[in-house]
Enzyme design. Structure first.
Site, PDB file in Angstrom:
ATOM      1  N   GLU A  37       0.849  -1.184   0.000  1.00 45.54           N
ATOM      2  CA  GLU A  37       0.000   0.000   0.000  1.00 45.54           C
ATOM      3  C   GLU A  37       0.887   1.236   0.000  1.00 45.54           C
ATOM      4  O   GLU A  37       1.809   1.358   0.808  1.00 45.54           O
ATOM      5  CB  GLU A  37      -0.923   0.013   1.215  1.00 45.54           C
ATOM      6  CG  GLU A  37      -1.711   1.301   1.429  1.00 45.54           C
ATOM      7  CD  GLU A  37      -2.443   1.763   0.166  1.00 45.54           C
ATOM      8  OE1 GLU A  37      -2.253   2.929  -0.231  1.00 45.54           O
ATOM      9  OE2 GLU A  37      -3.199   0.958  -0.406  1.00 45.54           O
ATOM     10  N   MET A  42      -4.047   5.129   3.771  1.00 48.88           N
ATOM     11  CA  MET A  42      -5.020   4.452   2.916  1.00 48.88           C
ATOM     12  C   MET A  42      -5.180   2.978   3.263  1.00 48.88           C
ATOM     13  O   MET A  42      -5.739   2.209   2.471  1.00 48.88           O
ATOM     14  CB  MET A  42      -4.624   4.606   1.442  1.00 48.88           C
ATOM     15  CG  MET A  42      -4.842   6.006   0.904  1.00 48.88           C
ATOM     16  SD  MET A  42      -6.580   6.534   0.934  1.00 48.88           S
ATOM     17  CE  MET A  42      -7.258   5.476  -0.337  1.00 48.88           C
ATOM     18  N   ILE A 184     -21.190  11.852  -6.935  1.00 40.30           N
ATOM     19  CA  ILE A 184     -20.312  12.452  -5.924  1.00 40.30           C
ATOM     20  C   ILE A 184     -20.694  13.909  -5.689  1.00 40.30           C
ATOM     21  O   ILE A 184     -20.808  14.367  -4.549  1.00 40.30           O
ATOM     22  CB  ILE A 184     -18.837  12.327  -6.349  1.00 40.30           C
ATOM     23  CG1 ILE A 184     -18.416  10.854  -6.364  1.00 40.30           C
ATOM     24  CG2 ILE A 184     -17.935  13.130  -5.402  1.00 40.30           C
ATOM     25  CD1 ILE A 184     -17.016  10.617  -6.905  1.00 40.30           C
ATOM     26  N   GLY A 271     -15.845  12.989 -12.075  1.00 38.50           N
ATOM     27  CA  GLY A 271     -15.594  11.590 -12.405  1.00 38.50           C
ATOM     28  C   GLY A 271     -14.307  11.058 -11.810  1.00 38.50           C
ATOM     29  O   GLY A 271     -13.555  11.785 -11.141  1.00 38.50           O
ATOM     30  N   HIS A 446     -44.816  -2.926  10.583  1.00 42.14           N
ATOM     31  CA  HIS A 446     -45.468  -1.622  10.561  1.00 42.14           C
ATOM     32  C   HIS A 446     -45.173  -0.901  11.876  1.00 42.14           C
ATOM     33  O   HIS A 446     -45.233  -1.505  12.939  1.00 42.14           O
ATOM     34  CB  HIS A 446     -46.985  -1.802  10.410  1.00 42.14           C
ATOM     35  CG  HIS A 446     -47.755  -0.520  10.525  1.00 42.14           C
ATOM     36  ND1 HIS A 446     -47.863   0.376   9.493  1.00 42.14           N
ATOM     37  CD2 HIS A 446     -48.443   0.011  11.579  1.00 42.14           C
ATOM     38  CE1 HIS A 446     -48.587   1.403   9.885  1.00 42.14           C
ATOM     39  NE2 HIS A 446     -48.944   1.207  11.149  1.00 42.14           N
TER      40      HIS A 446
END
Length: 461
Positions: A37, A42, A184, A271, A446
């Site tokens: 990593e 992270m 996002i 994006g 309910h």
């Protein structure tokens, strides 16, 4: 310093959901496993550190705050600061837990450093302590995706953030401009408006949520605008200029009108792309598609026999639960009957955690019609639910699409409280292949939001 060499059975590059679940499983099969990593911040992957967990934590706090009347801006700022602190504490806890779950597992080791392929079986890993050459029989790439930063002059301003950076902003911005009207952008718009920010959402396209049916998109837009969020469609950001603590966005609308928008913070939410920078995939011969994602088959195999790609980096749906299902496919392929593939995924539910959340499974009405289905449609306002009234969340709508000939439920959309839970029920039901009437006549507790399914589907009688 001389490179240290290590031979392992399996090397996992990246600490995402699929990889971190795969590592201990492979170790339990007697394999020597290493996880690399890049950042100690992270451990656990994108979801835990900069996506699902922190954003949903803030979304919950923002919702609670928005339910309180008569709250002044100073109290809202204090609530935001408290929510950021709470988010940081939760993320730190989960990050440590995830590291320990892998590194503390017999047979598995975590190495913190940057990985770069030397060949299909060898990876160079540079750490703060030195460099390693790791040779592996099997390699799994699990490096995820990262935000796209649009090519707009001024994007390097200190007041412009990606989603990860904005989550670390300790002070609530009085004015927030969001570039991009995708999931996002919508989530952050809802969160920050809930905390009291003056939010403007800027979308280049002429349609709001173009992939949704127009009736659903209109309900969502109405709900967001009710929170004070301004939505600018057909609007381009030409450049951003920073002056002191203020960013000025120079905008041009589709009709040519030019204007300036002032903001204390700007979020780029346009994006995400594959996070493969520095991996040197060419040295391994790993192919990517036109968008830069690693190309895989239905069993997540790359074009190189001993290398797989798991999670967002392979171009599949960018959800944590899809990464987890990637793990299941690999588990079955390596130590099972090799029956599971990505083609098994049917009626996968999604949720956008705006307030209230928007959830969907199956086809939209327009999709069903375009595919040749003769459909009947049922709609129900969220306000028809006693539970919604109890929760004081009466905004929203439910919609169901049924095939006239087969009586099968083709699609379901719910923009209402608890939709992220109810959609899972509908997803499981749709995969059962039963006629919609079975779900219509199912007994639910309910008062609950799930029982609105009875009322919604009863409209088809």
């Amino acid at each position: 310093m001389k490179n240290r060499k290590e031979k392992v059975d399996a090397l996992i590059i990246g600490f995402g959901k699929g990889g971190k679940t795969l590592a201990p499983f492979l170790a339990d099969q007697g394999l020597k496993v290493m996880v690399v990593e890049k950042s100690s911040l992270m451990y656990g992957g994108t979801c835990i550190n900069v996506a699902c967990i922190p954003t949903k934590t803030l979304a919950h706090r923002a919702h609670l705050l928005s339910q309180q009347a008569g709250i002044g801006i100073e109290e809202k700022k204090a609530n935001y600061a408290g929510a950021i602190k709470e988010k940081d504490e939760l993320v730190a806890f989960l990050r440590t837990k995830n590291f320990d779950n892998v590194n503390g597992h017999p047979g598995a080791t975590v190495l913190t450093g940057t990985a770069s392929f030397l060949s299909p079986h060898e990876v160079h890993v540079k750490t703060q302590e030195g460099s390693w050459i790791v040779e592996a029989d099997r390699i799994f790439i699990n490096t995820g995706a990262k935000p796209v930063v649009p090519d707009i002059p001024g994007m390097t301003s200190s007041l412009v953030y990606t989603s990860a950076g904005l989550l670390d902003l300790a002070k609530l911005p009085a004015r927030l401009a969001i570039i991009g009207g995708g999931y996002i952008g919508l989530e952050f718009a809802s969160i920050y408006a809930g905390f009291g920010s003056d939010v403007t959402l800027i979308e280049r396209g002429p349609l709001f949520m173009p992939k949704e049916d127009r009736d659903i998109a209109q309900e969502v837009q109405k709900g967001l605008e009710k929170k004070g969020i301004r939505i600018r469609l057909g609007t381009r950001v030409n450049r951003i200029k920073e002056s002191g603590s203020t960013a000025t966005l120079y905008l041009t609308s589709s009709d040519g009108e030019v204007e300036e928008l002032k903001a204390d913070a700007v979020l780029a939410a346009t994006g995400r792309i594959a996070n493969t920078e520095g991996l040197n995939l060419e040295a391994a011969g790993v192919e990517r598609d036109e968008q830069g994602f690693i190309r895989v088959d239905e069993r997540l195999r790359t074009n190189v026999p001993n290398i797989w790609a798991v999670g967002d980096v392979n171009g599949g749906p960018q959800f944590t639960y899809i990464s987890l299902d990637d793990y299941r496919i690999l588990k079955d392929q390596l130590f099972g009957q090799s029956l599971r593939t990505t083609k098994d995924r049917k009626n996968v539910p999604t949720s956008v955690f705006i307030d209230p959340p928007l959830s969907h499974v199956g086809m939209t009405e327009s999709e069903a019609i375009s595919k040749g289905h003769k459909v009947k449609v049922a709609k129900l306002p969220a306000a028809a639910s006693p539970r919604a009234r109890m929760l004081k969340q009466t905004d929203g709508i439910l919609k169901a699409i049924v095939d006239v000939e087969t009586e099968r439920l083709l699609g379901f959309t719910m923009f209402a409280a608890d939709s992220s839970e109810v959609v899972n029920i509908v997803s499981m039901f749709m995969n059962s292949g039963q006629p919609y009437s079975v779900l219509r006549d199912t007994i639910f507790t309910h008062p609950s939001m799930a029982e609105t399914l009875n009322d919604l589907l009863n409209a088809f009688r």
